[in-house]
Design an enzyme around this catalytic site. Sequence first.
Site, PDB file in Angstrom:
ATOM      1  N   SER A   1      29.868  52.371  54.676  1.00  0.00           N
ATOM      2  CA  SER A   1      30.928  51.357  54.635  1.00  0.00           C
ATOM      3  C   SER A   1      30.328  50.008  55.021  1.00  0.00           C
ATOM      4  CB  SER A   1      32.035  51.703  55.625  1.00  0.00           C
ATOM      5  OG  SER A   1      32.924  50.596  55.779  1.00  0.00           O
TER       6      SER A   1
ATOM      7  N   TYR B   1      34.500  54.116  64.122  1.00  0.00           N
ATOM      8  CA  TYR B   1      34.251  54.199  62.679  1.00  0.00           C
ATOM      9  C   TYR B   1      32.970  53.443  62.312  1.00  0.00           C
ATOM     10  CZ  TYR B   1      35.232  53.829  57.643  1.00  0.00           C
ATOM     11  OH  TYR B   1      35.158  53.889  56.272  1.00  0.00           O
TER      12      TYR B   1
END
Length: 259
Positions: free
Chosen positions: A151, A164
């Site tokens: 990501s 995350y």
Amino acid sequence: MINQIEIPESFPGPGAVSGKRVVITGASRGLGTLLVHAFSQAGAAVALVARTERDLKAVTETLPGPSLIFSGDVTDEDFNEAVADELVAEWGGVDTWICNAGISPIVASPLKTNASVWRQVLEVNLTGAFLGARAASRVMGKGGRLIFTGSVLGERPRKGLTAYSASKAGLVGMAKGLALDLAPAGITVNVVAPGWFDSPMAEGWKNNPDLSAAIIDHTAQRRWGAPSDLAGAYLFLASDASAFVTGTVFTVDGGYLLL
Ligand SMILES: NC(=O)c1ccc[n+]([C@@H]2O[C@H](COP(=O)([O-])OP(=O)(O)OC[C@H]3O[C@@H](n4cnc5c(N)ncnc54)[C@H](OP(=O)(O)O)[C@@H]3O)[C@@H](O)[C@H]2O)c1
């Protein structure tokens, strides 16, 4: 010396994945389902992994080519090994394993991120990917491809997503380490780092006008990623054309990291 004449006529184009056996985790919705359709339409045999069997079955109903489903948890070591063994039995092996399953359960400050949430995010996003990669590399031959869905938040965090971001940054280090370790076996290992795509995971951001506008404002191309934007990177990394690409991060973000 590199000479154009040395390029064989049969040089594969990006996306030449016809006949390849491809595992995609997190296949039951969102980006994983998108990848399943892209690979199946490109002629690959696809093995779909996620926990919810009902959702996996629904995805396979509309696929043009061969598919198998495996319902289980990517954090389960035995499950990953069983998927690999089953693919050897059913299809004679695996060519590409895409570790795409991921979670982002909460947006919270570090003080409100308790240990169990922290561990859950790292367990699925990082440990789950390692266990998949390990099972895959055991049964892959020369030309094998491991691809992790990272990501942009692994490189540029947003507030409230520390666990995350740590998991996605960890994937990059893991991919580089595995790329070194698995190069002698002829297996490449790369990360695709998407920007912002309108999947179930991101719908809380997409449906909130202020948050969505903040994402668009932060993206050079001034838009969210469209379904057609993402799969090309994975198709290339799974194809024979990417044989010399390993240990890299392929960012697909419309210029999110530029701003
Ligand atoms: N959407 C974005 O904008 C974006 C941007 C950058 C990166 N990503 C990454 O892209 C990947 C896919 O995200 P998405 O947006 O498509 O998310 P999503 O819509 O929430 O889908 C997540 C998928 O992962 C599966 N999954 C979750 N936990 C699992 C587990 N423990 N074992 C097996 N499967 C599991 C889910 O199925 P079950 O719940 O049935 O198991 C589902 O198929 C993730 O790694 C995410 O971090 C997304």
